[in-house]
Design a protein around this motif. Sequence first.
Motif, short mmCIF file in Angstrom:
data_model
loop_
_atom_site.label_atom_id
_atom_site.label_comp_id
_atom_site.label_asym_id
_atom_site.label_seq_id
_atom_site.Cartn_x
_atom_site.Cartn_y
_atom_site.Cartn_z
N UNK A 26 -24.27 -51.90 21.42
CA UNK A 26 -22.96 -51.26 21.55
C UNK A 26 -23.05 -49.74 21.39
N UNK A 27 -24.27 -49.18 21.32
CA UNK A 27 -24.42 -47.76 21.02
C UNK A 27 -23.83 -46.88 22.12
N UNK A 28 -23.85 -47.34 23.36
CA UNK A 28 -23.31 -46.54 24.46
C UNK A 28 -21.79 -46.59 24.54
N UNK A 29 -21.20 -47.51 23.78
CA UNK A 29 -19.74 -47.63 23.78
C UNK A 29 -19.22 -47.19 22.42
N UNK A 30 -18.69 -45.97 22.27
CA UNK A 30 -18.25 -45.47 20.96
C UNK A 30 -17.22 -46.37 20.29
N UNK A 31 -16.28 -46.89 21.09
CA UNK A 31 -15.25 -47.74 20.49
C UNK A 31 -15.85 -49.02 19.93
N UNK A 32 -16.75 -49.66 20.69
CA UNK A 32 -17.39 -50.89 20.20
C UNK A 32 -18.26 -50.60 18.98
N UNK A 33 -18.92 -49.42 18.99
CA UNK A 33 -19.76 -49.06 17.86
C UNK A 33 -18.91 -48.84 16.61
#
Length: 671
Positions: free
Chosen positions: A624-631
Amino acid sequence: MPAVDKLLLEEALQDSPQTRSLLSVFEEDAGTLTDYTNQLLQAMQRVYGAQNEMCLATQQLSKQLLAYEKQNFALGKGDEEVISTLHYFSKVVDELNLLHTELAKQLADTMVLPIIQFREKDLTEVSTLKDLFGLASNDVCLFLEHDLSMAKYSRLPKKKENEKVKTEVGKEVAAARRKQHLSSLQYYCALNALQYRKQMAMMEPMIGFAHGQINFFKKGAEMFSKPMDSFLSSVADMVQSIQVELEAEAEKMRVSQQELLSVDESVYTPDSDVAAPQINRNLIQKAGYLNLRNKTGLVTTTWERLYFFTQGGNLMCQPRGAVAGGLIQDLDNCSVMAVDCEDRRYCFQITTPNGKSGIILQAESRKENEEWICAINNISRQIYLTDNPEAVAIKLNQTALQAVTPITSFGKKQESSCPSQNLKNSEMENENDKIVPKATARLPEAEELIAPGTPIQFDIVLPATEFLDQNRGSRRTNPFGETEDESFPEAEDSLLQQMFIVRFLGSMAVKTDSTTEVIYEAMRQVLAARAIHNIFRMTESHLMVTSQSLRLIDPQTQVSRANFELTSVTQFAAHQENKRLVGFVIRVPESTGEESLSTYIFESNSEGEKICYAINLGKEIIEVQKDPEALAQLMLSIPLTNDGKYVLLNDQPDDNDDGNPNEHRGAESEA
């Protein structure tokens, strides 16, 4: 008759402090008996002297009565009746004198003589054997001859071993031990026999005294009755039974002494069966002499020979002369391994649960060394707290295919075998289930997981690609394998950092990474190989789990021993029964274009599932590192402690809490 306390002849050779303490009780008893016997003899000699004086007195009285008629009295009328009466009295006194003389003789033979013989024979024999025993092994000599021999044997060089010198020193140790053993056996037998003889020595003189008095009064006035005769008869029977018991015990001790002295000379020679010693790996308690290393300076050490024994979960030490032992080391959750120590052989080190080096001890033989290591390892698992510790120890130390739990037992908990923490957050468990493959209907065979005959590596070896990565480019490399501070920049930028204390057990190539069963099979084969080949030494490291990689760090030099990309970790699992066992599978590309699979097995100071959860969390961060919200959602789902640290990343004790934790980074656990 109640049972008589006695010294065990089988413990004479070991000469433990407990045996010495019991021996001192017997010696104190013998000393008290000697003092009492002397006082009793004085009283009996006084009675005999009085009876002998009575004989002389009655004899003198009889003579004086007969001498009456020879006196020239001025008034001698009526003396004839007096003289005849005195003659009668003289006969009575003469008869009485005969009774007193017979009584005195009987007292001398049956009362005084036995107690003198007991003092001069039995007590003197014990005193003589005590002196001989003291010359060989008393506290004044401090086992000088034996200790010098053992010190010479312990200092035998490890690298340049001279068989001739070793044989001579071994014979010297054996001769000293045999001399001490022979004197101990003779002394123990005499002290054991004294416990029987002292009872006889106290009763026999009084039986003689009573019989003499009874015969005296029977012949004089028939004063003693039949009940007294019956009583004395019963006492005589008791003495007779003691005599029979003494003869039987003396014969038994004689046979036992011959058996103990007829053993092979190897009993006295340390490390006599070095080729194939019979090692008991199921011990839950152990006792014996060990050499303890003491630091006397920065580089100087001394070795002290002390008596060690285990008590529950503690290692105790009892110096010579001490009444009881003292605590040396708490063995619960500690680790033990064989170590190389100067020129000393058979050394092992006990390490505390927090990873600090503990004491270093030296055994006198390979068998003792391995049995101490096995016993301490069993105790560290707290086997002694179970209902049947012997059975548990046997189960945990089975060799070959029975060295660990068979692979079929892992399948029973297949669904929960992957990283999972007992958290109240059910979302964590659901996320873990995505990684754990569901149990299949058929468990794979061992041959499908690991090729038969696959070699096992017991030391950390970097994969080929990792070695090339660390040495690629224009950057100058350290010839000693140390990495520079910027070698792993991801440690500074990682969202996850957690450190665990682990000990490397082994690694081996595997055929598949599609199931966690391959990890369980690797665990079984690694532990079985260690049990078969008597490998106890383990490489201790700090395992740092980040959101990019797994790093194995040397705890002393902080040099990275190995670095694994987290994306190359395809399987990871913890042992279901031994919670401290954990393993993971690494997929590494080869130069030929193919990929190789290797499984690494570790023993951790904490639960293996905590390491698995940290690895799982790192892999989720990568996804999820590429997705700030998911991170952000992922980081918020991790429970925090009151001080703002991630609860799962703060399980290890942290000695440095004065740092400022980053709000996007878990606090680093220190070993």
